[in-house]
Write a protein that holds these residues in place. Sequence first.
Motif, PDB file in Angstrom:
ATOM      1  N   LEU A   1       1.273  -1.354   0.159  1.00  0.00           N
ATOM      2  CA  LEU A   1      -0.241  -0.203  -0.157  1.00  0.00           C
ATOM      3  C   LEU A   1       0.959   1.263   0.252  1.00  0.00           C
ATOM      4  N   GLY A   2       2.115   0.732   1.043  1.00  0.00           N
ATOM      5  CA  GLY A   2       2.684   2.160   0.909  1.00  0.00           C
ATOM      6  C   GLY A   2       3.523   2.906  -0.491  1.00  0.00           C
ATOM      7  N   ASP A   3       3.890   1.473  -1.193  1.00  0.00           N
ATOM      8  CA  ASP A   3       4.856   1.712  -2.399  1.00  0.00           C
ATOM      9  C   ASP A   3       3.544   2.140  -3.482  1.00  0.00           C
ATOM     10  N   GLY A   4       2.055   1.485  -3.482  1.00  0.00           N
ATOM     11  CA  GLY A   4       1.718   2.161  -4.397  1.00  0.00           C
ATOM     12  C   GLY A   4       1.728   3.671  -3.985  1.00  0.00           C
ATOM     13  N   LEU A   5       0.817   3.889  -2.807  1.00  0.00           N
ATOM     14  CA  LEU A   5       0.574   5.423  -2.922  1.00  0.00           C
ATOM     15  C   LEU A   5       1.818   6.123  -3.197  1.00  0.00           C
ATOM     16  N   GLY A   6       3.001   5.730  -3.169  1.00  0.00           N
ATOM     17  CA  GLY A   6       4.330   6.817  -3.020  1.00  0.00           C
ATOM     18  C   GLY A   6       4.533   7.183  -4.690  1.00  0.00           C
ATOM     19  N   TRP A   7       3.865   6.019  -5.430  1.00  0.00           N
ATOM     20  CA  TRP A   7       4.109   6.063  -6.880  1.00  0.00           C
ATOM     21  C   TRP A   7       3.440   7.227  -6.676  1.00  0.00           C
ATOM     22  N   LEU A   8       1.848   7.199  -6.157  1.00  0.00           N
ATOM     23  CA  LEU A   8       1.270   8.179  -7.163  1.00  0.00           C
ATOM     24  C   LEU A   8       1.868   9.080  -6.646  1.00  0.00           C
ATOM     25  N   LEU A   9       2.059   9.434  -5.226  1.00  0.00           N
ATOM     26  CA  LEU A   9       2.172  10.729  -4.920  1.00  0.00           C
ATOM     27  C   LEU A   9       3.537  11.330  -5.750  1.00  0.00           C
ATOM     28  N   ARG A  10       4.026  10.629  -6.047  1.00  0.00           N
ATOM     29  CA  ARG A  10       5.574  11.004  -7.423  1.00  0.00           C
ATOM     30  C   ARG A  10       5.177  11.405  -8.949  1.00  0.00           C
TER      31      ARG A  10
END
Length: 704
Positions: A452-461
């Motif tokens: 979940l953190g990886d997905g949120l980080g990808w969206l934020l980036r």
Amino acid sequence: MRGYPFFRHTIALLAGIFFAERSPQLIWWPVGIGLLSAVAYGFFIWKHERRPIRPLSLAQGLLLLLIFAALGSGLHYASNPTRHADHIGHAPQPPDAYEAVVTNLPEGRAKTYKVELQIRRGRIGGSYQAMSGRVMAYLAKGDSLKPTPLPHYGDVWLVLRPPLPADPPLNPAEFDYRRHLAHRGITHQQYILPWQRRVLGNDPPNPLTALAYRVNAWADSLFTRRIGTRAEYGIVNAMLLGVRDDLDQRQYDAYAAAGAVHILSVSGLHVGILFVIMTWFIRRVAPKQANRWWVVLLKISVLWFFALMTGFSSPILRSALMFTFLLTAGVANRSLSLLNTLAASAFLILCYDPNAAFSQGFQLSYLAVLGIGAWVPDVMQRYRNKNKLTTKLWELTVVALMAQLFTFPLAIYYFHTFPTYFLLANPVVMGLSTVLVPLALVTFTLGWIPYLGDGLGWLLRGVAWALNQSVEWLADWPGAVWDGLWLSEAGLVLLYLILGAVGMVALTRQRFFVHTTAVLALLLTALTVFEIAQQDRQRRLTVHFMPRKTAVSLTLGHQTTVLTDADWQTDPRQYNFNLKNTFGEWGVRRVAVGNLMTDTVAVLPTYWHNPDMSLVVWQGRSLLLINRLSNYRRWQLPALIDYVLVRRNALRSWDQLANRLVARQYIFDDSNEPVRTDSLLAQAGRRGIACHSIRQMGQFRAEW
């Protein structure tokens, strides 16, 4: 203004603070006037105490304003750290060592860590004694073999080197860093090598601030892991945590050119975005619960948690306080006007920290919110459309326009630029920021969860990448920035009076305000014409301060010629910091540069030039630049020289010039070693030789 008591009182408080700043020697005048006003106000209260309906009195209102003005002056005086007897500025000599604690979140620079130190005790004459004061310290990072660890809030240092008083500005219109530090209670500064300090332990002055900085550091590490790319990580770090360490100069310049530089700092804008997003979400999820106490408490908790995450940044605290007032009034079923709420938050902040009034961020953020609150609702009523997309774009455009309208005079006064395409950039920036801020907060909250953190980080980036790309695209447009704009203090006041008068015309439609606007516009025009006429006639020779360099300007009208050994093409920061504002204030539109490392002939008539020295005659004045003095060269100038500029330690003793040179004024710039210059100045005093040290006395200017 009867319905806005806090607005009146805040204006009076600000007047007292500014008076105390401009005239600190007259501090007892406002105190005395305040005491007399308090006595007179008490008499009015006693006189009408038994009346069921107390009459309104203009005199009573004026007395109350005088009381608050006196309060502002008193608070400014009380906030001055130099009034304490144990302040470092009152010590008979600087301490050769001192103990201090780190009181801020250290900022990483290219070669140093920037930290603020609160002195606890200092060593004078071999013994330690209690001492107070604050120092802006720059700790060298060391080298790759032995890097210096990152300092932490609350670290107790023993510094084995005396601090120095902050330097005043040495060029006209140069940024006054000493005054900037003084408004933060800092009077000294220092460069510290790693071996010149020892870490004695960790003793945070404020546990809550220590917690905020720990949360800030944890968020920083989380964003580092989840975002990865430096450009996107840098923009998120700047917007959410207030840390600009990973922003390069190109990024910053692009946001400045697009009129979106305000987005690079944690500010009230981000709190407003969170507030709007929370309000929208709650109305969708629980439309009938919007004013329930638990919903209000949830909103306040999220806002103050965001403030904690940013390390209790001052702009965030201001905005969180203002929205807390609004939310509390709503749950209490009381309506508060935005103007009064805004003034109330400013009033409390100024009572806690009077020097906040001199912060550019404080001034610009309150003016922006004032413009949005005062005009956006009225303007929005004039255009309604069933299309939601065009309505949202219109709302963002109006918000950007009103905020820019109220802040552009102050922005020109401080920064001397104006972004041409701000109306195009701000809707895009606002729209993407509305997604980025809550997404970053969700990433901070849930980013520790695998996948979940990886997905949120990808969206934020991705959102941060889109924000960077859109801003850089607009910044590359031709004519993106109007540069070299200049506004005097009188012009700033007149411009804001004109804006106020125009606003009153729109609100009241009264002819009086139309006439007032016309008169103020004529005054501003007359002031501008007078300033330009003064600049047309200017003729001056100036030796500027340039760190370890030479810079001489010959200014005639709106053009100047600069003789220098600084390479501004490879390092434009020297020119931008030391000379750009000077020439802007003088109205210089054309700058020609002569390189002293090659020759001067290409720029000005040089009547005598060799590797040792150059003689320049300009507008009837003579200037001799001495680069070195060789014992084997025999020379003598037959005529009186007006100004002699000694460079690069060329002069070791005044005997070297005996029977060679007669001059009216000798000038030593910062390319000379301070120790040698001080020795020569002492000798010149005994011999009656007129001298000027740029390092000690600031720029040398001759006008005729």
